[in-house]
Write an enzyme that holds these catalytic residues in place. Structure first.
Site, mmCIF file in Angstrom:
data_model
loop_
_atom_site.group_PDB
_atom_site.id
_atom_site.type_symbol
_atom_site.label_atom_id
_atom_site.label_comp_id
_atom_site.label_asym_id
_atom_site.label_seq_id
_atom_site.Cartn_x
_atom_site.Cartn_y
_atom_site.Cartn_z
ATOM 1 N N GLU A 54 -2.924 2.366 -3.749
ATOM 2 C CA GLU A 54 -1.950 1.347 -3.346
ATOM 3 C C GLU A 54 -2.363 -0.090 -3.670
ATOM 4 O O GLU A 54 -2.540 -0.918 -2.773
ATOM 5 C CB GLU A 54 -1.688 1.465 -1.832
ATOM 6 C CG GLU A 54 -1.067 2.780 -1.463
ATOM 7 C CD GLU A 54 -1.013 2.997 0.046
ATOM 8 O OE1 GLU A 54 0.004 3.519 0.504
ATOM 9 O OE2 GLU A 54 -1.976 2.658 0.741
HETATM 10 C C1 ACM Z 1 -3.511 6.614 1.236
HETATM 11 O O1 ACM Z 1 -2.887 7.271 2.066
HETATM 12 N N1 ACM Z 1 -3.094 5.412 0.878
HETATM 13 C C2 ACM Z 1 -4.733 7.123 0.645
#
Ligand code: ACM
Length: 556
Positions: free
Chosen positions: A371
């Site tokens: 992310e």
């Molecule tokens: C995650 O759940 N961003 C690894």
């Protein structure tokens, strides 16, 4: 099913109605005075075990055939094989010693004795004694060097457990197997006195070599004593990796020599604005040591290049996007990133990863990689092209969340799949076909911070709700389309901390789902059955209550 020598005396019938090849108990049509509380248990045909071993090969004191105590129907994760026998059982008493047959087994005997003392209140002194025992001992017996076990699969975590009228014996090739076997024994010990066990033989080994639980200390800080409590829970269900998510936007939780502001500023808060906190190097190594005594490897994670707000607040030169970074106590993701083109970034990573590698005896460093919404794919790749070799340079094997699958993972990098888009899944499958091993942590089954379906205060719902059945009913080897089954290194349950305010909250989200994930990681797929699991895990509630665990009442 091939019978092994030590099992030759047992008549076997399947216990689990749904799995003809499931756990075996002796003919339950003969009365043992146990009401047979397991509605999933089928009497079966009582077909005699072909055995094949000459009677003289059996060990002295091995019990004659008979029914398995109902308590043995509460084993989680379900073992490869568990047989019962007729005859007298064994009762842990004030005279019982925990006998390590070799000096090498002493350390594990001490840990096992301490666990059993907590459960029973008995003194259970540890002795090192290689002689054949009589009386009421629990014996931990490593195989003689260079021998091949005849009564169980090979492997450091495999074990055979025998309960007779004369005591209980756990055999294993390595101390880890002795410890795993002792966790099975603990589940055979009644929650309250008298601590009588029925005669039994259990033969077992794990399905996957990596069985993990991830704990997020960044969103909610746990002092070391609380982490030890969580390690106890993890160990009881035969997990062998503890993945510590040590850094994120909301907090930096590990002291790094030469970088005092990481903890001086970066650790000063958490989600919701609490005081946060951090571990010193000694705290960290203390937790590692506690985990290691239970044969659990710590996998530390420094998340990068995103999820780095806390680091950037401490050392602003780590960012170059012109944004103003301030301590963050919210729950958004994806807004922070290290400066891809700045040398300060890589100097920082070298210091941090180098120090963490020094402090960490286990083989892995996890570098997150998830992310990073403010970076373009080319920037992400450029970052990873420089960050990944730093891990190798410090002698560790790299693990990263699955975004790395599309970011040019170095050979040998392990990918942790948490399940997002179809595109992500395809990238992971392609990386696996190219030789990368994969840890399966699909959010819609193995993220233990998802809400149960009952609308509780705790948990989030972005991957849906995850009831106990949902955390149980999935198959790691086929979950991800196109993933070669042999690429699966293992399974991990993840406990993110956005809604957690205490270790009691953590327990509420972990229990009972931790046991469901444990069985997906440890047990053979043909042994697994939801209805049977639900009955078995129901027998654990009394133990959870005895240990003061704040579990969710989700099994009835
Ligand atoms: C995650 O759940 N961003 C690894």
């Amino acid at each position: 099913m091939q019978r092994r020598r030590a099992l030759a005396f047992f008549l076997a019938v399947p216990i689990a109605a749904a799995a003809g090849t499931a756990v075996w108990v002796t003919d339950s049509s003969s009365s043992d005075g146990n009401p047979g509380t397991d509605p999933g248990a089928a009497p079966g045909s009582g077909a005699p075990d072909p055995g094949g071993a000459e009677p003289g090969a059996a060990e002295a004191g091995e019990p004659p055939p008979g029914p398995l105590a109902a308590d043995a129907r509460g084993l989680v994760p379900i073992p490869i094989e568990a047989l019962g026998a007729k005859g007298a059982g064994w009762t842990l008493s004030r005279d019982t010693r925990v006998r390590a047959a070799t000096e090498a087994a002493r350390a594990v005997a001490e840990v096992v004795a301490a666990e059993l003392r907590t459960a029973t209140g008995l003194p259970l002194p540890v002795v090192v004694d290689a002689r054949a025992h009589a009386g009421t001992d629990l014996s931990l017996v490593p195989d003689p060097p260079g021998t091949t076990p005849a009564d169980r699969p090979a492997g450091d975590e495999a074990y055979a457990l025998t309960v007779t009228a004369g005591g209980a014996t756990i055999r294993a090739s390595a101390p880890a197997g002795l410890y795993r076997g002792a966790q099975t024994l603990r589940q055979l010990v009644p929650a309250r006195a008298p601590f009588e066990l029925r005669p039994a033989v259990v033969r077992d080994a794990p399905r996957y070599p990596y069985r993990g639980i991830m704990i997020d200390l960044a969103r909610h800080f746990y002092p070391p004593a609380e982490m030890r409590r969580l390690i106890d829970h993890i160990a009881a269900y035969k997990f062998n990796h503890l993945h510590l998510h040590l850094t994120d936007d909301q907090g930096w939780r590990i002291a790094i020599e030469g970088r005092p502001r990481l903890t001086g500023i970066g650790a000063s808060t958490q989600v919701g604005g609490g005081p946060g906190g951090f571990w010193t190097a000694a705290d960290y190594q203390g937790v590692i040591g506690y985990a290691a005594e239970r044969f659990i490897t710590v996998v530390p994670e420094i998340d990068m290049p995103g999820h780095t707000n806390a680091a950037i607040v401490a050392y602003p030169e780590l960012a170059c996007d012109g944004r103003k970074y301030a301590p963050y106590t919210g729950t958004q993701v994806g807004f922070s990133a290290l400066c891809v083109d700045g040398e300060a970034t890589y100097t920082f990573l070298d210091e941090v990863l180098g120090r963490l590698a020094e402090l960490t005896p286990g083989p892995y460093l996890h570098i997150g990689g998830d992310e990073t919404h403010t970076l373009k794919p080319a920037q992400y790749r450029a970052f990873m092209a420089r960050a990944q070799p730093i891990v190798a340079r410090h002698g560790k094997q790299l693990i990263a969340w699955h975004q790395l699958a599309a970011g040019d993972p170095v050979p040998g990098a392990i990918i942790e799949y948490w399940g997002a888009s179809k595109q992500d899944a395809a990238a992971v499958a392609a990386a696996a076909r190219a030789g990368h091993k994969v840890v399966m942590a699909p959010a819609d089954h193995a993220y233990l911070d998802m809400k149960y379906a009952g609308g509780e205060r705790l948990g989030v719902t972005w991957a849906g709700t995850v009831d106990v059945r949902t955390s149980y009913d999935w198959e790691p080897s086929t979950h991800l389309p196109g993933l070669p089954a042999d690429a699966v290194l293992g399974v991990e349950g993840a406990l993110w901390g956005e809604t957690i305010k205490s270790v009691a909250d953590a327990e509420y989200l972990l229990f009972p789902r931790i046991a469901a994930v444990a069985e997906a990681a440890w047990s053979r797929p043909e042994r697994r059955d939801w209805a049977d699991f639900r009955t078995r895990i129901g027998t654990h509630e009394a133990r959870w209550q005895a240990r003061g665990i704040n579990y969710a009442r989700k099994l009835s």
